[in-house]
Design a protein around this motif. Structure first.
Motif, PDB file in Angstrom:
ATOM      1  N   HIS A  89       0.770  -1.491   0.334  1.00  0.00           N
ATOM      2  CA  HIS A  89       0.074   0.033   0.318  1.00  0.00           C
ATOM      3  C   HIS A  89       1.316   1.490  -0.241  1.00  0.00           C
ATOM      4  O   HIS A  89       1.506   1.319   0.251  1.00  0.00           O
ATOM      5  N   ASN A  90       0.159   2.297  -0.960  1.00  0.00           N
ATOM      6  CA  ASN A  90       0.969   3.305  -1.024  1.00  0.00           C
ATOM      7  C   ASN A  90       0.480   4.805   0.060  1.00  0.00           C
ATOM      8  O   ASN A  90      -1.226   4.961   0.549  1.00  0.00           O
ATOM      9  N   PHE A  91       1.177   5.522   0.930  1.00  0.00           N
ATOM     10  CA  PHE A  91       0.967   6.707   1.259  1.00  0.00           C
ATOM     11  C   PHE A  91       1.863   8.198   1.115  1.00  0.00           C
ATOM     12  O   PHE A  91       2.945   7.874   0.922  1.00  0.00           O
ATOM     13  N   CYS A  92       1.073   9.353   1.602  1.00  0.00           N
ATOM     14  CA  CYS A  92       1.892  10.230   1.821  1.00  0.00           C
ATOM     15  C   CYS A  92       3.011   9.924   2.868  1.00  0.00           C
ATOM     16  O   CYS A  92       3.023   9.380   3.798  1.00  0.00           O
ATOM     17  N   LEU A  93       4.146  10.030   1.845  1.00  0.00           N
ATOM     18  CA  LEU A  93       5.680   9.883   3.297  1.00  0.00           C
ATOM     19  C   LEU A  93       5.039  10.441   4.513  1.00  0.00           C
ATOM     20  O   LEU A  93       4.996  10.339   5.790  1.00  0.00           O
ATOM     21  N   LYS A  94       5.280  11.602   4.758  1.00  0.00           N
ATOM     22  CA  LYS A  94       4.669  12.290   5.979  1.00  0.00           C
ATOM     23  C   LYS A  94       3.440  12.506   6.784  1.00  0.00           C
ATOM     24  O   LYS A  94       3.254  11.912   7.906  1.00  0.00           O
ATOM     25  N   CYS A  95       2.275  11.219   6.014  1.00  0.00           N
ATOM     26  CA  CYS A  95       1.299  11.079   6.753  1.00  0.00           C
ATOM     27  C   CYS A  95       1.566  10.201   6.999  1.00  0.00           C
ATOM     28  O   CYS A  95       1.276  10.163   8.690  1.00  0.00           O
ATOM     29  N   LEU A  96       1.891   8.984   7.005  1.00  0.00           N
ATOM     30  CA  LEU A  96       2.667   7.849   7.343  1.00  0.00           C
ATOM     31  C   LEU A  96       4.252   7.940   8.157  1.00  0.00           C
ATOM     32  O   LEU A  96       3.522   7.350   9.620  1.00  0.00           O
ATOM     33  N   THR A  97       4.630   8.566   8.494  1.00  0.00           N
ATOM     34  CA  THR A  97       5.872   9.271   9.291  1.00  0.00           C
ATOM     35  C   THR A  97       4.946   9.581  10.635  1.00  0.00           C
ATOM     36  O   THR A  97       4.861   9.273  12.607  1.00  0.00           O
ATOM     37  N   ASP A  98       4.047  10.409  10.190  1.00  0.00           N
ATOM     38  CA  ASP A  98       2.958  11.185  11.639  1.00  0.00           C
ATOM     39  C   ASP A  98       2.024  10.482  12.286  1.00  0.00           C
ATOM     40  O   ASP A  98       1.763  10.091  13.776  1.00  0.00           O
ATOM     41  N   CYS A  99       1.805   9.367  11.039  1.00  0.00           N
ATOM     42  CA  CYS A  99       0.814   7.957  11.568  1.00  0.00           C
ATOM     43  C   CYS A  99       2.089   7.357  12.821  1.00  0.00           C
ATOM     44  O   CYS A  99       0.930   6.934  13.610  1.00  0.00           O
ATOM     45  N   TRP A 100       2.832   6.605  12.667  1.00  0.00           N
ATOM     46  CA  TRP A 100       3.857   6.251  13.456  1.00  0.00           C
ATOM     47  C   TRP A 100       4.301   6.625  14.570  1.00  0.00           C
ATOM     48  O   TRP A 100       4.518   5.423  15.177  1.00  0.00           O
ATOM     49  N   ASP A 101       4.598   7.991  14.555  1.00  0.00           N
ATOM     50  CA  ASP A 101       4.743   8.657  15.242  1.00  0.00           C
ATOM     51  C   ASP A 101       3.768   8.190  16.755  1.00  0.00           C
ATOM     52  O   ASP A 101       4.214   8.923  17.834  1.00  0.00           O
ATOM     53  N   GLN A 102       2.679   8.557  16.032  1.00  0.00           N
ATOM     54  CA  GLN A 102       1.686   8.620  17.117  1.00  0.00           C
ATOM     55  C   GLN A 102       1.122   7.479  17.686  1.00  0.00           C
ATOM     56  O   GLN A 102       0.345   7.183  18.470  1.00  0.00           O
ATOM     57  N   SER A 103       1.873   6.221  17.140  1.00  0.00           N
ATOM     58  CA  SER A 103       1.090   4.977  17.697  1.00  0.00           C
ATOM     59  C   SER A 103       2.166   3.993  18.316  1.00  0.00           C
ATOM     60  O   SER A 103       3.399   4.424  17.450  1.00  0.00           O
ATOM     61  N   GLN A 104       2.207   3.393  19.100  1.00  0.00           N
ATOM     62  CA  GLN A 104       2.788   2.453  19.540  1.00  0.00           C
ATOM     63  C   GLN A 104       3.313   1.150  18.851  1.00  0.00           C
ATOM     64  O   GLN A 104       4.429   1.007  18.911  1.00  0.00           O
ATOM     65  N   GLU A 105       2.548   0.442  17.651  1.00  0.00           N
ATOM     66  CA  GLU A 105       3.116  -0.015  17.424  1.00  0.00           C
ATOM     67  C   GLU A 105       2.745   0.099  15.831  1.00  0.00           C
ATOM     68  O   GLU A 105       2.685   1.614  15.442  1.00  0.00           O
ATOM     69  N   CYS A 106       3.351  -0.724  14.489  1.00  0.00           N
ATOM     70  CA  CYS A 106       3.611  -0.270  13.341  1.00  0.00           C
ATOM     71  C   CYS A 106       2.908  -0.805  12.222  1.00  0.00           C
ATOM     72  O   CYS A 106       3.450  -2.267  12.169  1.00  0.00           O
ATOM     73  N   SER A 107       1.991  -0.216  12.217  1.00  0.00           N
ATOM     74  CA  SER A 107       0.591  -1.609  11.442  1.00  0.00           C
ATOM     75  C   SER A 107       0.245  -0.699  10.182  1.00  0.00           C
ATOM     76  O   SER A 107       0.458   0.783  10.465  1.00  0.00           O
ATOM     77  N   CYS A 108      -0.436  -0.800   8.759  1.00  0.00           N
ATOM     78  CA  CYS A 108      -0.662  -0.030   7.893  1.00  0.00           C
ATOM     79  C   CYS A 108      -1.956   0.275   7.864  1.00  0.00           C
ATOM     80  O   CYS A 108      -3.030  -0.497   8.414  1.00  0.00           O
TER      81      CYS A 108
END
Length: 290
Positions: free
Chosen positions: A32-51
């Motif tokens: 799956h594809n995402f904006c670099l900034k969107c995905l980075t911010d999403c993972w920075d705010q989550s305790q787990e790394c998932s799609c």
């Protein structure tokens, strides 16, 4: 080689996080594809790394690199596409013609102050694609481009010199206006428009004030036509005088009439003394107070 036609919809290039067209797209291992900034911010705010789309969980955080191929495809998808110009796009009376059309010319859709020239939609396309042209200053079609160019350097007038109160080009800045106070032409235009707006507002305010004064004058003139004047009793030796006033009320009128009545009564009660004149004098009449 001509660009291949892309038979895809914009939804296929949309980030599921921001719901907008992908910017700096990255592809993660699940595909799956995402904006670099969107995905980075999403993972920075989550305790787990998932799609965020399929919820596939990664044991270690994948390294995010921009998908250059997908990025180029998105650029081509977003690029304005050319179509055969409709018949009504040919230049008619009053239109600005394309400088690069041969034979029957198409109507210009933009003029370039940097070139300077006017372009139809077909010949304008290089200004959107070429790195050397995409920074040129495009304006609405203008047949008087020469008036917007520096006579000395033949460059577009983009700077306003406040010191000399003149429009200049970038070449003038470095050759003749060193140390002068300068601003961008658009900034100066906005300032002039603001000043003009303030001046117009002041003129309107003055006009409204004069219109109000005129209405009050007309109203006072109409009122003075039922009440023409008020009489002022003259002092001894003075001639009878009348003073016109526009600022009075019914109460003032009653007072004035009462005073006038008393004055007339006083006059009626007086005796008229006569003196026989000499042969060369006219008769003299004198009012004797009671």
């Amino acid at each position: 080689m001509a660009d291949a036609q892309l038979f895809v919809s914009q939804d296929e290039f949309t980030c599921s996080l921001c719901l907008d067209t992908l910017t700096d797209p990255v592809t993660i291992p699940c595909g799956h594809n995402f904006c670099l900034k969107c995905l980075t911010d999403c993972w920075d705010q989550s305790q787990e790394c998932s799609c965020p789309q399929c919820r596939h969980t990664f044991t270690t955080r994948p390294e995010l690199n921009r998908n250059t191929l997908l990025n180029e495809v998105i650029k081509k998808f977003k690029r304005p596409r050319l179509s055969s110009p409709p018949p009504q796009s040919y230049a008619s009376f009053g239109d600005v013609e394309c400088d690069f059309c041969t034979g029957k010319k198409f109507r210009a859709v933009k003029s370039c102050l940097t070139c300077p020239a006017s372009y139809c939609q077909t010949h304008l396309q290089p200004h959107y694609e070429g790195d050397a042209l995409k920074h040129h200053k495009l304006v609405d079609p203008d047949r008087n481009l020469k008036e917007k160019l520096c006579e000395k350097h033949q460059k577009s007038l983009e700077i306003f010199c406040k010191t000399d109160d003149s429009c200049i080009c970038v070449m003038c800045v470095v050759t003749e206006h060193n140390g002068h106070k300068m601003v961008e032409l658009e900034t100066e235009r906005e300032e002039k428009q603001r000043q003009l707006g303030a001046t117009l507002s002041d003129i309107k305010r003055r006009l409204l004030k004069r219109e109000k004064t005129l209405k009050e004058t007309r109203r006072a003139r109409e009122e003075m036509k039922t009440f023409s004047s008020r009489c002022v009793l003259p002092a001894d030796g003075d001639s009878l005088s009348f003073t016109i006033t526009a600022d009075f009320s019914s109460e003032d009128l009653r007072k004035e009439l009462s005073g006038l009545t008393k004055s007339l009564k006083k006059i009626s009660q007086g005796d008229i003394m006569t003196r026989t004149p000499s042969a060369h004098e006219a008769p003299v009449f004198t009012l004797q107070p009671p």
